[in-house]
Design a protein around this motif. Sequence first.
Motif, PDB file in Angstrom:
ATOM      1  N   GLY A  23      -8.895  -4.030  -8.950  1.00 51.75           N
ATOM      2  CA  GLY A  23      -8.824  -4.387 -10.361  1.00 51.75           C
ATOM      3  C   GLY A  23      -8.488  -5.845 -10.596  1.00 51.75           C
ATOM      4  O   GLY A  23      -8.210  -6.617  -9.668  1.00 51.75           O
ATOM      5  N   ASP A  24      -8.487  -6.245 -11.860  1.00 45.97           N
ATOM      6  CA  ASP A  24      -8.162  -7.616 -12.234  1.00 45.97           C
ATOM      7  C   ASP A  24      -6.727  -7.973 -11.840  1.00 45.97           C
ATOM      8  O   ASP A  24      -5.838  -7.119 -11.830  1.00 45.97           O
ATOM      9  CB  ASP A  24      -8.300  -7.799 -13.746  1.00 45.97           C
ATOM     10  N   ASP A  25      -6.508  -9.248 -11.531  1.00 46.09           N
ATOM     11  CA  ASP A  25      -5.170  -9.828 -11.350  1.00 46.09           C
ATOM     12  C   ASP A  25      -4.388  -9.222 -10.189  1.00 46.09           C
ATOM     13  O   ASP A  25      -3.156  -9.311 -10.156  1.00 46.09           O
ATOM     14  CB  ASP A  25      -4.359  -9.702 -12.648  1.00 46.09           C
ATOM     15  N   VAL A  26      -5.059  -8.624  -9.235  1.00 47.51           N
ATOM     16  CA  VAL A  26      -4.397  -8.116  -8.032  1.00 47.51           C
ATOM     17  C   VAL A  26      -4.094  -9.288  -7.102  1.00 47.51           C
ATOM     18  O   VAL A  26      -4.890 -10.222  -6.969  1.00 47.51           O
ATOM     19  CB  VAL A  26      -5.288  -7.074  -7.321  1.00 47.51           C
ATOM     20  N   ILE A  27      -2.933  -9.252  -6.453  1.00 47.76           N
ATOM     21  CA  ILE A  27      -2.576 -10.225  -5.419  1.00 47.76           C
ATOM     22  C   ILE A  27      -2.291  -9.453  -4.136  1.00 47.76           C
ATOM     23  O   ILE A  27      -1.438  -8.552  -4.135  1.00 47.76           O
ATOM     24  CB  ILE A  27      -1.355 -11.067  -5.819  1.00 47.76           C
TER      25      ILE A  27
ATOM     26  N   PHE B 236      -7.908  -0.134   1.945  1.00 43.98           N
ATOM     27  CA  PHE B 236      -8.829   0.969   2.244  1.00 43.98           C
ATOM     28  C   PHE B 236      -9.126   1.851   1.037  1.00 43.98           C
ATOM     29  O   PHE B 236      -9.939   2.763   1.139  1.00 43.98           O
ATOM     30  CB  PHE B 236      -8.245   1.847   3.362  1.00 43.98           C
ATOM     31  N   SER B 237      -8.449   1.616  -0.082  1.00 41.48           N
ATOM     32  CA  SER B 237      -8.655   2.470  -1.258  1.00 41.48           C
ATOM     33  C   SER B 237      -8.512   1.637  -2.517  1.00 41.48           C
ATOM     34  O   SER B 237      -8.080   0.472  -2.476  1.00 41.48           O
ATOM     35  CB  SER B 237      -7.643   3.626  -1.261  1.00 41.48           C
ATOM     36  N   ARG B 238      -8.852   2.226  -3.639  1.00 42.88           N
ATOM     37  CA  ARG B 238      -8.842   1.526  -4.926  1.00 42.88           C
ATOM     38  C   ARG B 238      -7.467   0.945  -5.237  1.00 42.88           C
ATOM     39  O   ARG B 238      -6.436   1.574  -4.973  1.00 42.88           O
ATOM     40  CB  ARG B 238      -9.262   2.495  -6.025  1.00 42.88           C
ATOM     41  N   VAL B 239      -7.453  -0.275  -5.808  1.00 46.00           N
ATOM     42  CA  VAL B 239      -6.214  -0.933  -6.201  1.00 46.00           C
ATOM     43  C   VAL B 239      -6.241  -1.156  -7.715  1.00 46.00           C
ATOM     44  O   VAL B 239      -7.142  -1.835  -8.219  1.00 46.00           O
ATOM     45  CB  VAL B 239      -6.028  -2.287  -5.480  1.00 46.00           C
ATOM     46  N   PRO B 240      -5.266  -0.619  -8.459  1.00 48.50           N
ATOM     47  CA  PRO B 240      -5.259  -0.805  -9.922  1.00 48.50           C
ATOM     48  C   PRO B 240      -5.002  -2.263 -10.307  1.00 48.50           C
ATOM     49  O   PRO B 240      -4.416  -3.043  -9.539  1.00 48.50           O
ATOM     50  CB  PRO B 240      -4.093   0.087 -10.389  1.00 48.50           C
ATOM     51  N   SER B 241      -5.398  -2.615 -11.501  1.00 42.86           N
ATOM     52  CA  SER B 241      -5.219  -3.975 -11.989  1.00 42.86           C
ATOM     53  C   SER B 241      -3.747  -4.378 -11.992  1.00 42.86           C
ATOM     54  O   SER B 241      -2.865  -3.569 -12.266  1.00 42.86           O
ATOM     55  CB  SER B 241      -5.787  -4.096 -13.413  1.00 42.86           C
ATOM     56  N   GLY B 242      -3.508  -5.650 -11.678  1.00 39.98           N
ATOM     57  CA  GLY B 242      -2.176  -6.217 -11.776  1.00 39.98           C
ATOM     58  C   GLY B 242      -1.236  -5.913 -10.644  1.00 39.98           C
ATOM     59  O   GLY B 242      -0.099  -6.399 -10.631  1.00 39.98           O
ATOM     60  N   ARG B 243      -1.655  -5.154  -9.646  1.00 39.48           N
ATOM     61  CA  ARG B 243      -0.748  -4.742  -8.578  1.00 39.48           C
ATOM     62  C   ARG B 243      -0.619  -5.838  -7.507  1.00 39.48           C
ATOM     63  O   ARG B 243      -1.571  -6.546  -7.202  1.00 39.48           O
ATOM     64  CB  ARG B 243      -1.223  -3.446  -7.949  1.00 39.48           C
ATOM     65  N   VAL B 244       0.580  -5.964  -6.946  1.00 39.45           N
ATOM     66  CA  VAL B 244       0.839  -6.860  -5.825  1.00 39.45           C
ATOM     67  C   VAL B 244       1.019  -5.995  -4.584  1.00 39.45           C
ATOM     68  O   VAL B 244       1.883  -5.109  -4.557  1.00 39.45           O
ATOM     69  CB  VAL B 244       2.098  -7.715  -6.068  1.00 39.45           C
ATOM     70  N   ILE B 245       0.208  -6.231  -3.557  1.00 40.03           N
ATOM     71  CA  ILE B 245       0.168  -5.336  -2.407  1.00 40.03           C
ATOM     72  C   ILE B 245       0.346  -6.109  -1.119  1.00 40.03           C
ATOM     73  O   ILE B 245       0.122  -7.314  -1.043  1.00 40.03           O
ATOM     74  CB  ILE B 245      -1.152  -4.531  -2.368  1.00 40.03           C
ATOM     75  N   LEU B 246       0.735  -5.363  -0.073  1.00 49.40           N
ATOM     76  CA  LEU B 246       0.984  -5.970   1.229  1.00 49.40           C
ATOM     77  C   LEU B 246       0.919  -4.870   2.277  1.00 49.40           C
ATOM     78  O   LEU B 246       1.233  -3.707   1.998  1.00 49.40           O
ATOM     79  CB  LEU B 246       2.366  -6.637   1.255  1.00 49.40           C
TER      80      LEU B 246
END
Length: 367
Positions: A304-308, A316-326
């Motif tokens: 999604g938008d604005d993911v970092i 490996f799977s969908r990431v919702p907008s705005g989420r920060v992942i590692l």
Amino acid sequence: MKSVTIGELARALDARLWGDASLCVTGAAEPAAAGPASDGGGIIAMAMAPRYAEALQPGSMAILAEGMDPEAYGLKAAIFAPRPRLMMAGLTRAFDAGPDIAPGIHPTAIIDPSAVIGEGAAIGPFVVIGARVRIGAGARIGPHVSIGRDSALGREALIHAGARIAHGVSAGDRLILQPGASVGGDGFSFVTPEESGIEEIRRTLGAREAIRQQHWTRIHSLGGVEIGDDVEIGANATVDRGTIRATRIGAGTKIDNLVQVGHNVTVGRDCLLCGLVGIAGSSRIGDRVVLAGQVGVSDNIEIGDDVIAGGATKIFSRVPSGRVILGNPAVRMETQMEIQKAMRRLPRFAQQLSKLQETVTRLLEKG
């Protein structure tokens, strides 16, 4: 060498000036390398934090952060940067001469008669431009660049030496391709007559029913690549063409060196794809997404938008907008930090468990 007065530079950067506005600036350097300014000009020091200013030399010029005192450093002149890195962008732009590409068309360039070259374009040695190519006004194309048939570049493109643009690629204005970048190569698409081992393990989640010989058959890439305005693609980065529809890179997106964008991928506007990022085929990346170095994106997923995504994250799977992942696999950054803390405690937990087992064993033996 390009030279401007520090007063002109301050006005161009829309920044506050202190000191002698008539001093000439011929370049920029770190504080230790910038000596005192002379009548003929000098180098301006980049000292936008107190820890850097310690190396400033009396009589020099500098760019400082707001709140720093130029008199305390013995400077002749200073520019104050309300946002230092943005100031860096403006300053480096002012002194970047760019590659040496002479005006006009070099006699060794090979240009198909049906190609259309815009006014003021500069085309370097040994460039090859195919049939029906359109080059926008003011474009600069370095040596040993090739541009395939029916491709189009907008105004003020800068294509560095050795870049490759395949057929059927369209790009907006101010495209920058760094040396060795490749846009529009075939996608990595192959199929077997029978169910392949890859399809089998996806269906069974790892179980193998039988291992058979298999032969890969190419799926040809008939789509192109569509690139928006103000896109930059780094050295030796690759953007594959689509299978049927085009691979798309949104306006304002910046792609670092050695990035791989697979076939049919859609990348949104103003994204930042850092070095060694790999995006597998048919994935969809939203606007303003940042993928740090060595991030991997699996095929056919949506971000999604604005993911970092932090460095070396594997998605490996969908990431919702705005989420920060590692992490690998990717989880929320705060979750990954807790996982890492827990992993660091594991040796201590193992020692405690071993002692507890010994205690229980002794108690059982006594009982």
